[in-house]
Scaffold this motif. Sequence first.
Motif, mmCIF file in Angstrom:
data_model
loop_
_atom_site.group_PDB
_atom_site.id
_atom_site.type_symbol
_atom_site.label_atom_id
_atom_site.label_comp_id
_atom_site.label_asym_id
_atom_site.label_seq_id
_atom_site.Cartn_x
_atom_site.Cartn_y
_atom_site.Cartn_z
ATOM 1 N N PHE A 198 35.731 66.435 -11.980
ATOM 2 C CA PHE A 198 35.645 66.779 -10.554
ATOM 3 C C PHE A 198 36.313 68.114 -10.244
ATOM 4 N N ASP A 199 35.532 69.015 -9.644
ATOM 5 C CA ASP A 199 36.029 70.286 -9.105
ATOM 6 C C ASP A 199 35.441 70.396 -7.710
ATOM 7 N N LYS A 200 36.262 70.172 -6.686
ATOM 8 C CA LYS A 200 35.718 70.072 -5.325
ATOM 9 C C LYS A 200 35.089 71.375 -4.846
ATOM 10 N N GLY A 201 35.487 72.510 -5.424
ATOM 11 C CA GLY A 201 34.886 73.778 -5.038
ATOM 12 C C GLY A 201 33.516 74.020 -5.649
ATOM 13 N N ARG A 202 33.107 73.145 -6.573
ATOM 14 C CA ARG A 202 31.810 73.290 -7.236
ATOM 15 C C ARG A 202 30.916 72.075 -7.028
ATOM 16 N N ALA A 203 31.250 71.256 -6.039
ATOM 17 C CA ALA A 203 30.468 70.041 -5.790
ATOM 18 C C ALA A 203 30.079 69.959 -4.321
ATOM 19 N N LEU A 204 29.021 69.188 -4.058
ATOM 20 C CA LEU A 204 28.539 68.944 -2.700
ATOM 21 C C LEU A 204 28.308 67.457 -2.521
ATOM 22 N N TYR A 205 28.684 66.940 -1.374
ATOM 23 C CA TYR A 205 28.425 65.537 -1.083
ATOM 24 C C TYR A 205 26.936 65.337 -0.810
ATOM 25 N N ASN A 206 26.337 64.337 -1.446
ATOM 26 C CA ASN A 206 24.914 63.997 -1.309
ATOM 27 C C ASN A 206 24.006 65.054 -1.951
ATOM 28 N N GLU B 212 29.786 69.251 8.098
ATOM 29 C CA GLU B 212 31.192 69.395 7.732
ATOM 30 C C GLU B 212 31.737 68.211 6.944
ATOM 31 N N GLY B 213 31.275 66.992 7.241
ATOM 32 C CA GLY B 213 31.912 65.831 6.630
ATOM 33 C C GLY B 213 30.941 64.761 6.187
ATOM 34 N N TYR B 214 31.505 63.744 5.541
ATOM 35 C CA TYR B 214 30.701 62.645 5.006
ATOM 36 C C TYR B 214 29.929 61.925 6.107
ATOM 37 N N MET B 215 30.601 61.577 7.203
ATOM 38 C CA MET B 215 29.952 60.822 8.266
ATOM 39 C C MET B 215 28.825 61.621 8.908
ATOM 40 N N ASP B 216 28.987 62.931 9.003
ATOM 41 C CA ASP B 216 27.909 63.772 9.537
ATOM 42 C C ASP B 216 26.680 63.713 8.643
ATOM 43 N N VAL B 217 26.891 63.783 7.323
ATOM 44 C CA VAL B 217 25.771 63.719 6.387
ATOM 45 C C VAL B 217 25.062 62.376 6.492
ATOM 46 N N ILE B 218 25.833 61.311 6.594
ATOM 47 C CA ILE B 218 25.232 59.981 6.681
ATOM 48 C C ILE B 218 24.434 59.848 7.972
ATOM 49 N N ALA B 219 24.995 60.337 9.095
ATOM 50 C CA ALA B 219 24.284 60.261 10.376
ATOM 51 C C ALA B 219 22.995 61.071 10.330
ATOM 52 N N LEU B 220 23.047 62.257 9.737
ATOM 53 C CA LEU B 220 21.857 63.096 9.626
ATOM 54 C C LEU B 220 20.803 62.430 8.739
ATOM 55 N N ARG C 141 20.344 59.254 8.147
ATOM 56 C CA ARG C 141 19.773 58.088 8.818
ATOM 57 C C ARG C 141 18.835 58.484 9.953
ATOM 58 N N ALA C 142 19.035 59.699 10.500
ATOM 59 C CA ALA C 142 18.158 60.176 11.575
ATOM 60 C C ALA C 142 16.916 60.876 11.033
ATOM 61 N N GLY C 143 16.759 60.887 9.723
ATOM 62 C CA GLY C 143 15.572 61.492 9.133
ATOM 63 C C GLY C 143 15.797 62.849 8.512
ATOM 64 N N PHE C 144 17.013 63.406 8.624
ATOM 65 C CA PHE C 144 17.325 64.715 8.041
ATOM 66 C C PHE C 144 17.942 64.468 6.660
ATOM 67 N N THR C 145 17.093 64.084 5.730
ATOM 68 C CA THR C 145 17.571 63.568 4.454
ATOM 69 C C THR C 145 18.069 64.647 3.494
ATOM 70 N N ALA C 146 17.776 65.912 3.775
ATOM 71 C CA ALA C 146 18.280 67.004 2.929
ATOM 72 C C ALA C 146 19.571 67.545 3.545
ATOM 73 N N SER C 147 20.601 66.702 3.583
ATOM 74 C CA SER C 147 21.872 67.072 4.210
ATOM 75 C C SER C 147 22.992 66.959 3.187
ATOM 76 N N VAL C 148 23.886 67.933 3.197
ATOM 77 C CA VAL C 148 25.030 67.946 2.283
ATOM 78 C C VAL C 148 26.268 68.366 3.054
ATOM 79 N N ALA C 149 27.426 68.232 2.393
ATOM 80 C CA ALA C 149 28.681 68.677 3.000
ATOM 81 C C ALA C 149 29.598 69.191 1.910
ATOM 82 N N PRO C 150 30.362 70.266 2.195
ATOM 83 C CA PRO C 150 31.441 70.645 1.278
ATOM 84 C C PRO C 150 32.518 69.564 1.358
ATOM 85 N N LEU C 151 33.439 69.576 0.449
ATOM 86 C CA LEU C 151 34.362 68.445 0.325
ATOM 87 C C LEU C 151 35.692 68.728 1.007
ATOM 88 N N GLY C 152 35.604 68.848 2.334
ATOM 89 C CA GLY C 152 36.827 68.958 3.111
ATOM 90 C C GLY C 152 37.438 70.336 3.172
#
Length: 640
Positions: free
Chosen positions: A242-250, A268-276, A278-289
């Motif tokens: 794990f290197d958080k500067g080289r990874a993306l959530y989802n 920005e965050g995990y919950m934003d990606v999950i909400a997006l 679920r709303a149909g915006f399935t190509a969503s990612v977030a940096p790790l904090g």
Amino acid sequence: MSLPPGFLDELRSRTSLAQVVGRKVMWDNRKSNQAKGDMWAPCPFHQEKSPSFHVDDRKGFYYCFGCHEKGDALSFVQATENVGFMEAVEILAREAGMTMPSRDPQAQQKADRRGLIAEVTEAAVAWYRMQLRAGSGGAARDYLDGRGLDEAAQERFEIGYAPNARQGAFQALKDKGHAPELIVAAGIASQPDDGGNPYDAFRDRIMFPIRDPRGRCIGFGGRAMDPNARAKYLNSRETELFDKGRALYNHGPAREAAGKGKPLIVAEGYMDVIALDRAGFTASVAPLGTAITESQLQLLWRISDEPVVALDGDRAGLQAALRLIDLALPLLEAGKSLRFCLMPEGQDPDDLIKARGARAMQDLLDSAQPMVNLLWQRETEGRSFDSPERRATLDKSLRSAVARIKDPSLKRHYGQALNDLRFQLFRAPRKGGTWTPSKGRNAPAAPMAQTRASVLAAGAMSDADMRHALILATLCLTPALIDRFERQIEQMAPANPDHARLAGILMATPHRDRDALAEALDRANLTPALETLLNLGHVRIAPWIRTPGDTEKAARCLAEEFAKLAARRGIQNEMTEALEDLDHTDEARLNWRLNHALHARQQADAPKTSDGAAPGEDEGALSRHLRDLIDGKAWVKKTR
């Protein structure tokens, strides 16, 4: 030679297969879709005319439907360059800016160890999922229900819970047969500095597994249940996986969705990606904090050429966007950019979707701003430009930003876009196709009519300046004459900077009509300079200026004025050469040369008689007029 674990993965992530293959093939633009990384060309491995060779740039694989050749960037370089595997690695590593690792005899052991660590993280995912469903996870379940995450969403994103126990996860994984030192190496537990028993790294936190593009769990993000916790979100510490500067959530699911045409959204965050998602915006990612890093930005561009950055509608969100601009500017290239979608004040994507639905989110995405607009906002928002010094400061900061762009073509387009925005800020309004004094807050006060038309207004201008002013004003009102006098305009060389810029615009305007010229002057912020010319007394009284439209009268005026300027240039050049040759020329010869040049100038300046001839002049008077110049030159010579 064995390569260290992860080296080839990073090499593939940094390498664009389309760029590698593009050096050997000619893409079929009718069949290819560059935005999706879906490229077609005639196969380089067998002779054909039809484009049956397919490259999927996002997945990094190629396949020929004719000869059935397939592979990745490494196999393509091996086949087309006739090199071995390690040579292909060296070629691509050099192009990607990566340093080839030194020989590591323990590479296989390290690879095996990384595999064992990955097994530990997968076991931790299952254990955290089980704890969420257990009695200790009741508060966490209530929190997730309150955030609108049902069982399906929890299962989809493998959300779990880390109980508030010192050795809960550590002991459970140890009991399943995982070595204690591997549990620590995976970041699930931490080893005290005093050498005591390891303790859980995550306690009383909702757990979000973080997976690499291949789907392997490499770490976790944990949200604290205690509102007074020192850190609301906590990531796994850096490990061999794990290197958080080289990874993306989802990362993996978003890459797949983007390949099917979904817009890539960076939240920005995990919950934003999950909400997006679920709303149909399935190509969503977030940096790790943390703020997006250069490596993460390159990963985003591997997924999509123009990701949309959707940041929270608060000061912190805006500041994150502005920091990202500074990071992205040197990395921009044609076809690789960013767009920005700022949420309403105090809301994030999760809040917006809950309050107003997916349609509101889509509307914001549709109106996402290009990066150049946010750059402009950063440099101008909340600032006044009511003085030349402040405007010059703005120009300097914009030039500094544009200078950081390496791609010459992109740098030029950014400069033009910023010039257009600058013009909109400082523009002088025009009415009915005519130029009128600006009434904006940055405009200087208009001069009084009696001063504007007085001799005082033109008194500081030289004879040549006044003629330049009349010529430029005439051409601006009758641009159809520009082509006729193109050579003379090129020879003008006005000393006044505004006059020189006006002459340049006249020569550069592609369409010789007033509307096109007016737009060009507006963009160059030269409308005020033209207003000044049109209000000069000697210009304003010219009949072709008072009633524009008589093209032939204007043409005769221009011919006369250009002739006078040419005669002045002639006498000036003759005087300079003659005085420089004083050492080698007798005075009678010098007098003849200067009188001849002055005669030509006076003929050009004199008003024409009805037969077109100019009245005679006293050449002796002209000679006396030059006596001081000659004597002065001789005196300088004697005193050397």
